[in-house]
Motif scaffolding. Structure first.
Motif, PDB file in Angstrom:
ATOM      1  N   UNK A   1       0.839  -1.193   0.000  1.00  0.00           N
ATOM      2  CA  UNK A   1       0.000   0.000   0.000  1.00  0.00           C
ATOM      3  C   UNK A   1       0.877   1.247   0.000  1.00  0.00           C
ATOM      4  N   UNK A   2       0.500   2.258  -0.779  1.00  0.00           N
ATOM      5  CA  UNK A   2       1.305   3.476  -0.820  1.00  0.00           C
ATOM      6  C   UNK A   2       1.155   4.267   0.476  1.00  0.00           C
ATOM      7  N   UNK A   3       2.204   4.975   0.826  1.00  0.00           N
ATOM      8  CA  UNK A   3       2.207   5.789   2.033  1.00  0.00           C
ATOM      9  C   UNK A   3       2.665   7.192   1.659  1.00  0.00           C
ATOM     10  N   UNK A   4       1.884   8.188   2.063  1.00  0.00           N
ATOM     11  CA  UNK A   4       2.277   9.579   1.808  1.00  0.00           C
ATOM     12  C   UNK A   4       3.498   9.900   2.657  1.00  0.00           C
ATOM     13  N   UNK A   5       4.464  10.534   2.059  1.00  0.00           N
ATOM     14  CA  UNK A   5       5.684  10.895   2.768  1.00  0.00           C
ATOM     15  C   UNK A   5       5.534  12.270   3.398  1.00  0.00           C
ATOM     16  N   UNK A   6       6.345  12.511   4.419  1.00  0.00           N
ATOM     17  CA  UNK A   6       6.350  13.826   5.063  1.00  0.00           C
ATOM     18  C   UNK A   6       6.842  14.869   4.073  1.00  0.00           C
ATOM     19  N   UNK A   7       6.318  16.064   4.206  1.00  0.00           N
ATOM     20  CA  UNK A   7       6.736  17.154   3.323  1.00  0.00           C
ATOM     21  C   UNK A   7       8.239  17.361   3.421  1.00  0.00           C
ATOM     22  N   UNK A   8       8.880  17.490   2.271  1.00  0.00           N
ATOM     23  CA  UNK A   8      10.322  17.720   2.214  1.00  0.00           C
ATOM     24  C   UNK A   8      10.612  18.520   0.958  1.00  0.00           C
ATOM     25  N   UNK A   9      10.792  19.844   1.095  1.00  0.00           N
ATOM     26  CA  UNK A   9      11.017  20.676  -0.086  1.00  0.00           C
ATOM     27  C   UNK A   9      12.287  20.317  -0.840  1.00  0.00           C
ATOM     28  N   UNK A  10      13.203  19.604  -0.213  1.00  0.00           N
ATOM     29  CA  UNK A  10      14.437  19.213  -0.880  1.00  0.00           C
ATOM     30  C   UNK A  10      14.319  17.915  -1.674  1.00  0.00           C
ATOM     31  N   UNK A  11      13.226  17.183  -1.478  1.00  0.00           N
ATOM     32  CA  UNK A  11      13.047  15.905  -2.176  1.00  0.00           C
ATOM     33  C   UNK A  11      12.672  16.163  -3.638  1.00  0.00           C
TER      34      UNK A  11
ATOM     35  N   UNK B   1       8.778  11.774  -6.354  1.00  0.00           N
ATOM     36  CA  UNK B   1       8.028  10.992  -5.373  1.00  0.00           C
ATOM     37  C   UNK B   1       7.009  11.833  -4.600  1.00  0.00           C
ATOM     38  N   UNK B   2       6.345  12.737  -5.318  1.00  0.00           N
ATOM     39  CA  UNK B   2       5.292  13.562  -4.723  1.00  0.00           C
ATOM     40  C   UNK B   2       3.908  13.176  -5.256  1.00  0.00           C
ATOM     41  N   UNK B   3       3.835  12.114  -6.062  1.00  0.00           N
ATOM     42  CA  UNK B   3       2.588  11.757  -6.726  1.00  0.00           C
ATOM     43  C   UNK B   3       1.415  11.542  -5.792  1.00  0.00           C
ATOM     44  N   UNK B   4       1.632  10.795  -4.733  1.00  0.00           N
ATOM     45  CA  UNK B   4       0.546  10.512  -3.790  1.00  0.00           C
ATOM     46  C   UNK B   4       0.077  11.795  -3.105  1.00  0.00           C
ATOM     47  N   UNK B   5       1.009  12.649  -2.748  1.00  0.00           N
ATOM     48  CA  UNK B   5       0.653  13.935  -2.137  1.00  0.00           C
ATOM     49  C   UNK B   5      -0.195  14.776  -3.092  1.00  0.00           C
ATOM     50  N   UNK B   6       0.181  14.787  -4.363  1.00  0.00           N
ATOM     51  CA  UNK B   6      -0.557  15.548  -5.370  1.00  0.00           C
ATOM     52  C   UNK B   6      -1.971  14.993  -5.516  1.00  0.00           C
ATOM     53  N   UNK B   7      -2.074  13.682  -5.644  1.00  0.00           N
ATOM     54  CA  UNK B   7      -3.389  13.050  -5.805  1.00  0.00           C
ATOM     55  C   UNK B   7      -4.293  13.386  -4.629  1.00  0.00           C
ATOM     56  N   UNK B   8      -3.768  13.281  -3.425  1.00  0.00           N
ATOM     57  CA  UNK B   8      -4.569  13.563  -2.228  1.00  0.00           C
ATOM     58  C   UNK B   8      -4.966  15.034  -2.154  1.00  0.00           C
TER      59      UNK B   8
END
Length: 141
Positions: free
Chosen positions: A85-95, A98-105
């Motif tokens: 299952x995918x897990x949203x990662x903590x916000x990290x402006x340097x990353x 791998x922001x796809x799940x955050x965008x979808x949500x």
């Protein structure tokens, strides 16, 4: 109104899925007379692109895209073979990436993940009509 398409998991699947989403929304608008804003057209294609990209990138084998109209929103569902299952990662402006799940949500009215006997099913709902004073995803305050 609904449509389903199976993909082989190749990189071409991503562009093909975006095209299917665009055609689906064009039909929703022209045949069924439902308004589809430019924002909604872009958001649905973005959600489809992110979900199919993840399926092609992380799950071996095929994936299935389902688009369905439900009470003024498009239900975008993608099934793939990976049970993780995918897990949203903590916000990290340097990353980078791998922001796809955050965008979808962020752009979806609702988001669900279900483990299946084989793989998983991810569902996101994108509202078609714009609410000038409301939330971009159509969520209630």
């Amino acid at each position: 109104m609904a449509t389903s398409v199976a993909y082989d998991g190749s990189p071409q699947s991503i562009a093909d899925a975006r095209a299917v989403a665009r055609e689906f929304l064009t039909e929703v608008q022209s045949v069924h007379g439902l308004p589809v804003s430019a924002r909604a057209m872009g958001m649905v294609q973005l959600v489809v692109s992110e979900l199919v990209t993840n399926a092609c990138k992380f799950a071996p084998g095929p994936c299935l895209l389902n688009l369905e109209m439900d009470q003024g929103a498009v239900q975008v569902t993608v099934w793939d073979t990976d049970p993780s299952l995918p897990v949203a990662r903590a916000a990290d402006p340097g990353r980078v990436g791998q922001h796809g799940l955050e965008i979808i949500m962020a752009v979806s009215q609702s988001f669900e993940v279900h483990r299946e006997p084989v793989g998983k099913r991810i569902k996101a709902a994108v509202v078609l009509a714009d609410d000038p004073g409301g939330d971009a995803a159509g969520r209630m305050p």
